[in-house]
Design an enzyme around this catalytic site. Sequence first.
Site, PDB file in Angstrom:
ATOM      1  N   LYS A  41       0.855  -1.183   0.000  1.00 42.54           N
ATOM      2  CA  LYS A  41       0.000   0.000   0.000  1.00 42.54           C
ATOM      3  C   LYS A  41       0.893   1.235   0.000  1.00 42.54           C
ATOM      4  O   LYS A  41       1.707   1.431   0.900  1.00 42.54           O
ATOM      5  CB  LYS A  41      -0.902  -0.003   1.230  1.00 42.54           C
ATOM      6  CG  LYS A  41      -1.759   1.258   1.337  1.00 42.54           C
ATOM      7  CD  LYS A  41      -2.791   1.147   2.430  1.00 42.54           C
ATOM      8  CE  LYS A  41      -3.572   2.437   2.566  1.00 42.54           C
ATOM      9  NZ  LYS A  41      -4.592   2.344   3.610  1.00 42.54           N
ATOM     10  N   LYS A  51      -2.155  -1.379  -3.860  1.00 42.91           N
ATOM     11  CA  LYS A  51      -3.042  -0.227  -3.737  1.00 42.91           C
ATOM     12  C   LYS A  51      -2.228   1.055  -3.783  1.00 42.91           C
ATOM     13  O   LYS A  51      -1.225   1.129  -3.085  1.00 42.91           O
ATOM     14  CB  LYS A  51      -3.783  -0.334  -2.410  1.00 42.91           C
ATOM     15  CG  LYS A  51      -4.707   0.803  -2.100  1.00 42.91           C
ATOM     16  CD  LYS A  51      -5.309   0.593  -0.741  1.00 42.91           C
ATOM     17  CE  LYS A  51      -6.147   1.808  -0.415  1.00 42.91           C
ATOM     18  NZ  LYS A  51      -6.486   1.875   0.969  1.00 42.91           N
TER      19      LYS A  51
HETATM   20  C1  PBG Z   1      -7.175   3.690   5.593  1.00 41.70           C
HETATM   21  C2  PBG Z   1      -7.640   3.374   4.230  1.00 41.70           C
HETATM   22  C3  PBG Z   1      -7.520   4.245   3.152  1.00 41.70           C
HETATM   23  C4  PBG Z   1      -8.127   3.628   2.058  1.00 41.70           C
HETATM   24  C5  PBG Z   1      -8.591   2.386   2.482  1.00 41.70           C
HETATM   25  N1  PBG Z   1      -8.270   2.233   3.839  1.00 41.70           N
HETATM   26  C6  PBG Z   1      -6.974   5.615   3.081  1.00 41.70           C
HETATM   27  C7  PBG Z   1      -5.663   5.918   3.641  1.00 41.70           C
HETATM   28  O1  PBG Z   1      -4.794   5.058   3.785  1.00 41.70           O
HETATM   29  O2  PBG Z   1      -5.475   7.080   3.962  1.00 41.70           O
HETATM   30  C8  PBG Z   1      -8.238   4.258   0.713  1.00 41.70           C
HETATM   31  C9  PBG Z   1      -9.274   3.736  -0.212  1.00 41.70           C
HETATM   32  C10 PBG Z   1      -9.612   4.649  -1.327  1.00 41.70           C
HETATM   33  O3  PBG Z   1      -8.988   5.711  -1.539  1.00 41.70           O
HETATM   34  O4  PBG Z   1     -10.567   4.322  -2.042  1.00 41.70           O
HETATM   35  N2  PBG Z   1      -6.918   2.681   6.445  1.00 41.70           N
END
Ligand code: PBG
Length: 336
Positions: A203, A257
């Site tokens: 991520k 991601k």
């Molecule tokens: C946070 C989380 C995020 C997303 C999923 N879980 C945002 C972040 O890490 O700030 C993002 C998903 C998206 O942008 O559609 N735990």
Amino acid sequence: MTPMTPAPFPETRFRRMRSQPALRRLMRESILTADDLIWPIFVRDGDNVEEPIASMPGVSRLSVDRAVRAAEQAARLGIPAVCLFPYTAMEHRTQDCAMAWDPDNLSNRAIRAIKAAVPEVAVMTDIALDPYNIHGHDGFVVGDEIVNDATVEALVKMALAQAEAGADILGPSDMMDGRIGAIRKALEAAGHQNVTILSYAAKYASAFYGPFRDAVGASGALKGDKNSYQMDPGNSDEALRLVARDLAEGADMVMVKPGMPYLDICRRVKDSFGVPTFAYQVSGEYAMLQAAAQNGWLDGEKVMLESLLAFKRAGCDGILTYFAPQVARLLQAQGG
Ligand code: PBG
């Protein structure tokens, strides 16, 4: 695999196999079906509420009863799983994030309601402290630091509460070190052998999460950035090391991601490990395509299909996408 050198023209005419739809269908390597989709859903308090999210046209925060309707819709459309993200009321966001592992928090109530109404739809959850954290971070904030090990202990409690509520797929999205092993060990000890973990293994610290942070109400709170725990967008080898680590600790599936800007990572992960690999077409990717479509600059349906097919071609087994119901409806209408 290196493709064989083609025979010269005119023995080889590539256009022959593209000359009619039936032949194009026969030689198509990757296809998108409803089976490939996980539908992320935002839940909020209330009854019979559907609250549109401005930066994600077509997506709303749903009260639990409406989330159950959405899961029923997923079942009708052949979408195998939904993924829940809570919009936590501001008074439940604290320094100690205690609401995160409350058995009756919004997310756990939604899991129970959905599993009671549509048991055949798999429910995925999010494991991270951000919806419950007064600081908007995925881990505990101590001074200037996002602390790792204390956060992992909290994430384990959160995971157990979700498994207890009936979650099928746990999605640790926090990027703390050691959380997969700790969660897996706790699940085994508590008798949840068949609860799966889809690790957000690679991520990245991405600006494409902007609309999501609006959707869960974390934008205002977030101080600083998430660069000390999410990956640097310049790195690729590190993604493989993270995936190897999470698999060794007990992840069943892994995720890359965001999605479209990181398709190279999807391909490397699939080729290196051959494990169930998922990508998250995140909020910013969705917002970009929707905004262009709404302006008439792109054909919305076509770019939706093409962007999702790209994940399959890149080696993904499935995609988390806000387009899930729309694309499943379209595929159903096309008889696919
Ligand atoms: C946070 C989380 C995020 C997303 C999923 N879980 C945002 C972040 O890490 O700030 C993002 C998903 C998206 O942008 O559609 N735990």
